[in-house]
Design a protein around this motif. Structure first.
Motif, PDB file in Angstrom:
ATOM      1  N   PRO A  41      -8.626 -11.338  10.072  1.00  0.00           N
ATOM      2  CA  PRO A  41      -9.422 -10.280  10.691  1.00  0.00           C
ATOM      3  C   PRO A  41      -9.063 -10.002  12.149  1.00  0.00           C
ATOM      4  O   PRO A  41      -9.446  -8.959  12.684  1.00  0.00           O
ATOM      5  N   CYS A  42      -8.314 -10.905  12.795  1.00  0.00           N
ATOM      6  CA  CYS A  42      -7.938 -10.634  14.192  1.00  0.00           C
ATOM      7  C   CYS A  42      -6.830  -9.583  14.297  1.00  0.00           C
ATOM      8  O   CYS A  42      -6.620  -9.010  15.361  1.00  0.00           O
ATOM      9  N   LEU A  43      -6.094  -9.382  13.197  1.00  0.00           N
ATOM     10  CA  LEU A  43      -4.952  -8.461  13.234  1.00  0.00           C
ATOM     11  C   LEU A  43      -5.427  -7.031  12.977  1.00  0.00           C
ATOM     12  O   LEU A  43      -5.137  -6.434  11.938  1.00  0.00           O
ATOM     13  N   THR A  44      -6.147  -6.465  13.935  1.00  0.00           N
ATOM     14  CA  THR A  44      -6.612  -5.087  13.771  1.00  0.00           C
ATOM     15  C   THR A  44      -5.491  -4.133  14.167  1.00  0.00           C
ATOM     16  O   THR A  44      -4.578  -4.480  14.920  1.00  0.00           O
ATOM     17  N   SER A  45      -5.590  -2.916  13.641  1.00  0.00           N
ATOM     18  CA  SER A  45      -4.553  -1.921  13.923  1.00  0.00           C
ATOM     19  C   SER A  45      -5.190  -0.582  14.233  1.00  0.00           C
ATOM     20  O   SER A  45      -6.330  -0.320  13.844  1.00  0.00           O
ATOM     21  N   SER A  46      -4.420   0.232  14.934  1.00  0.00           N
ATOM     22  CA  SER A  46      -4.800   1.632  15.109  1.00  0.00           C
ATOM     23  C   SER A  46      -3.810   2.459  14.307  1.00  0.00           C
ATOM     24  O   SER A  46      -2.600   2.323  14.487  1.00  0.00           O
TER      25      SER A  46
ATOM     26  N   CYS B  48       0.830  -1.220   0.000  1.00  0.00           N
ATOM     27  CA  CYS B  48       0.000   0.000   0.000  1.00  0.00           C
ATOM     28  C   CYS B  48       0.858   1.261   0.000  1.00  0.00           C
ATOM     29  O   CYS B  48       0.559   2.232  -0.695  1.00  0.00           O
ATOM     30  N   ILE B  49       1.917   1.248   0.826  1.00  0.00           N
ATOM     31  CA  ILE B  49       2.760   2.441   1.000  1.00  0.00           C
ATOM     32  C   ILE B  49       4.107   1.983   1.548  1.00  0.00           C
ATOM     33  O   ILE B  49       4.178   0.996   2.294  1.00  0.00           O
TER      34      ILE B  49
ATOM     35  N   GLN C 177      -6.944   1.109   3.231  1.00  0.00           N
ATOM     36  CA  GLN C 177      -6.448   0.050   2.349  1.00  0.00           C
ATOM     37  C   GLN C 177      -5.555  -0.922   3.132  1.00  0.00           C
ATOM     38  O   GLN C 177      -5.637  -2.139   2.939  1.00  0.00           O
ATOM     39  N   ILE C 178      -4.712  -0.384   4.014  1.00  0.00           N
ATOM     40  CA  ILE C 178      -3.856  -1.242   4.845  1.00  0.00           C
ATOM     41  C   ILE C 178      -4.722  -2.165   5.698  1.00  0.00           C
ATOM     42  O   ILE C 178      -4.522  -3.385   5.733  1.00  0.00           O
ATOM     43  N   LYS C 179      -5.710  -1.597   6.373  1.00  0.00           N
ATOM     44  CA  LYS C 179      -6.589  -2.413   7.242  1.00  0.00           C
ATOM     45  C   LYS C 179      -7.302  -3.496   6.437  1.00  0.00           C
ATOM     46  O   LYS C 179      -7.425  -4.637   6.875  1.00  0.00           O
ATOM     47  N   ASP C 180      -7.763  -3.102   5.262  1.00  0.00           N
ATOM     48  CA  ASP C 180      -8.518  -4.032   4.426  1.00  0.00           C
ATOM     49  C   ASP C 180      -7.634  -5.182   3.932  1.00  0.00           C
ATOM     50  O   ASP C 180      -8.012  -6.347   4.001  1.00  0.00           O
ATOM     51  N   ARG C 181      -6.442  -4.840   3.449  1.00  0.00           N
ATOM     52  CA  ARG C 181      -5.527  -5.887   2.956  1.00  0.00           C
ATOM     53  C   ARG C 181      -5.127  -6.833   4.075  1.00  0.00           C
ATOM     54  O   ARG C 181      -5.062  -8.041   3.880  1.00  0.00           O
ATOM     55  N   VAL C 182      -4.826  -6.268   5.249  1.00  0.00           N
ATOM     56  CA  VAL C 182      -4.430  -7.111   6.385  1.00  0.00           C
ATOM     57  C   VAL C 182      -5.576  -8.050   6.759  1.00  0.00           C
ATOM     58  O   VAL C 182      -5.369  -9.244   6.955  1.00  0.00           O
TER      59      VAL C 182
END
Ligand SMILES: [Mg+2]
Length: 244
Positions: A137-142, A94-95, A126-131
């Motif tokens: 789906p357990c690997l959420t981020s802030s 993504c970046i 996009q980062i959240k979606d790709r991860v």
């Protein structure tokens, strides 16, 4: 001040990796320990365990008292490193990742392409979606977006789990006034004590202090740098930063 930095911090990282691997742990209070022993401490806790007062450093016996249904899990470092590599690859798609700050935290410079607020927010989503799709789906981020690392890191801490916070000129310092001074990277317990000895005991007072005052308290140029960083100036961090 332009938006220049995006900070990604994965939530309850070790516990989230375990939940991704072991669906039976999902939604449960989980404490990660270095070895299975009642005398050891949690090195990570799931969101559900944190909600019951279990923190990094909480002893296993105390964690069980706070949260009798807690699942204590022995750490699996190789697993967390494997997830780290996969997460990095998804973010890189993504970046560009400018710096790896710790196993669960990275810094990305927002180049001209990503600096407009909408573009920065789009890449964060996009980062959240790709991860979620490619790692789990357990690997959420802030994710925090701000004019510099210090403020992006604070922004990433402001909404957990699964946060996305932009700190722009109009938000600084208003959105920061409820924080503790020690939430700011570069202000540890000793500096907090020194600031308080000078009558600066809130983030509001920290923002009210002049550059000369902070220089005096820090005993040098680091105080001036803090003054600038709090206002979004992009000053590279030096030795006082302590990645895990
Ligand atoms: Mg984290």
């Amino acid at each position: 001040m332009a938006l220049r930095t995006l900070a990604v911090d994965f939530n309850s990282y070790f516990a989230s990796c375990e939940m991704q691997e072991r669906p039976e742990l999902r939604g449960r209070p989980v404490g990660i320990v270095p070895v299975l022993a009642e005398t050891t401490c949690c090195i990570a806790a799931s969101r559900q365990a944190k909600a019951r007062g279990v923190k990094v450093g909480t002893g296993v016996a105390e964690a069980r008292a706070l949260c009798p249904d807690i699942v204590i899990v022995q750490q699996r470092p190789a697993l967390y490193i494997g997830y780290h590599r996969r997460l990095l690859a998804e973010i890189e798609a993504c970046i560009h990742v400018t710096a790896i700050k710790s196993i669960d935290e990275v810094e990305c410079d927002l180049t001209a392409t990503f600096a407009p607020r909408e573009k920065a927010m789009a890449v964060a989503r996009q980062i959240k979606d790709r991860v979620a799709r490619h790692v789990g789906p357990c690997l959420t981020s802030s994710i925090g977006i701000a004019p510099n690392w210090l403020l992006a890191k604070l922004a990433s801490d402001m909404q957990k789990p699964d946060g996305l916070v932009v700190l722009d000129d109009e938000d600084i310092p208003q959105k920061l006034l409820a924080l503790d001074m020690t939430d700011i990277s570069g202000i540890g317990p000793r500096m907090d004590h020194r600031l308080k000895a000078h009558g600066i005991d809130t983030v509001a007072k920290l923002y009210g202090a002049t550059k000369a005052t902070l220089r005096g308290i820090w005993g040098g140029v680091e105080g001036e740098r803090m003054h600038g960083r709090l206002r979004g100036e992009n000053i590279p961090l030096t030795h006082q930063e302590h990645p895990i």
